[in-house]
Design an enzyme around this catalytic site. Sequence first.
Site, PDB file in Angstrom:
ATOM      1  CG  ASP A 129       1.870   0.866   4.703  1.00  0.00           C
ATOM      2  OD1 ASP A 129       1.757  -0.236   4.126  1.00  0.00           O
ATOM      3  OD2 ASP A 129       1.686   0.992   5.928  1.00  0.00           O
ATOM      4  CE1 TYR A 131      -9.434   7.695  -6.032  1.00  0.00           C
ATOM      5  CE2 TYR A 131      -8.424   7.116  -8.109  1.00  0.00           C
ATOM      6  CZ  TYR A 131      -8.336   7.679  -6.858  1.00  0.00           C
ATOM      7  OH  TYR A 131      -7.147   8.220  -6.437  1.00  0.00           O
ATOM      8  CG  ASP A 183      -4.767   7.936  -9.251  1.00  0.00           C
ATOM      9  OD1 ASP A 183      -4.121   8.202 -10.277  1.00  0.00           O
ATOM     10  OD2 ASP A 183      -5.516   8.760  -8.673  1.00  0.00           O
ATOM     11  CE  LYS A 196      -2.272  -0.281   6.104  1.00  0.00           C
ATOM     12  NZ  LYS A 196      -0.845  -0.157   6.421  1.00  0.00           N
ATOM     13  CG  ASP A 239       0.793  10.421 -10.514  1.00  0.00           C
ATOM     14  OD1 ASP A 239       0.471   9.798 -11.546  1.00  0.00           O
ATOM     15  OD2 ASP A 239       0.452  11.597 -10.295  1.00  0.00           O
TER      16      ASP A 239
END
Length: 347
Positions: free
Chosen positions: A219, A131, A243, A186, A247
């Site tokens: 993941d 971002y 982010d 990752k 959630d």
Amino acid sequence: MANSYRICVMPGDGIGREVTDCARRVLDSLSAGGGPSFTWEEQPAGHGTFLETSHSLPGATLDTARAADAVLLGAMDVEQIPPHGGDPLGGVRKGLEVGASVRPSRAVAGVDSPSADIDCVVVREVTEGMYARIEHMAGDDAACAVRLVTREASLRCARIAFAQAAARRDARAADGKPTRVTAVHKVGVLKLTDGLFLEACRAVADDHPDIEYETANVDACAMEMVRDPGRFDVILATNAFGDILSDIAAGLATGLGLAASACIGERWAYFEPVHGTAPDIAGKGIANPSATILTAAMMLQHLGESDAAARVERAVYGVIEAGDVLTADLGGSATSAAMTDAVIAAM
Ligand code: ATP
């Protein structure tokens, strides 16, 4: 003598004013019981401010925020602001030099949630990563985003994550739970950016031999959070991964209605509920004030007022568990004001 604090409030747009007014009333009631007192310095920011002044974050707002002991935000309708109107949330983050967003998620008695066990905090880097807003077109048919990871920002974020873990240690030990930081990556694919991020996390972990440290592929972490949410304590992540994972955590706990958050830096910090401006219910006096009141409790904790923070949290959770005075989103019919009165009475 009880401490006194200057708090800069940016109510923002939509239900922002309604819910920040509720949180102010709760904090103001603390001084009657010998607790801290507050001077509120209200400042404009957001879409409404842009419409009135053609700036969404006036310079005076940022000056007041920097001079205050802490900053409480409501919600800002950033999507309505055109590019020339500025980015008020980005401006606050930059102006207050915050390094990480901190979002706790835990199940609450009286609220249906997919997990009774979840009790974690996602600490997410907020200034760079995916971002970073560095994008360009590569010809007519391809677009590129730069994933920027710096050692400095990663170290800053990791330090905040380990400080959160240390602050949670006693409460978790009392429940027989370990203190653990899980750094998410990752690195098999993003060898350089996540390689650097993990190096920084490891360096900070080495300074905290008393805190368990592990790494997890993003993941695998997402799947494990759903399968066994209770095993996570502090999840440390770069911007976009954090982010999404925060959630997931909120969804496993109480949903966004009760979700609180903080953005913390070395000198300044601001506090805001996770929900947005809720234009569909704005102005009706029926918004659930709990997320903002719990956000204000995080602010108290940050100011070192742990007892006051615990009183506020207990009162909110008590009112929700009792179930008599709840707003519509929690299945009741109370107004925001009535639910706030119930929280104050429970304190
Ligand atoms: P924004 O663009 O500002 O994020 P939004 O409507 O997309 O606004 P939210 O404001 O988070 O996103 O609202 C999503 C849904 O949750 C809406 O139906 C809204 O009414 C509801 N909601 C959000 N916050 C609250 C709250 N504090 N109390 C009750 N309902 C809420």
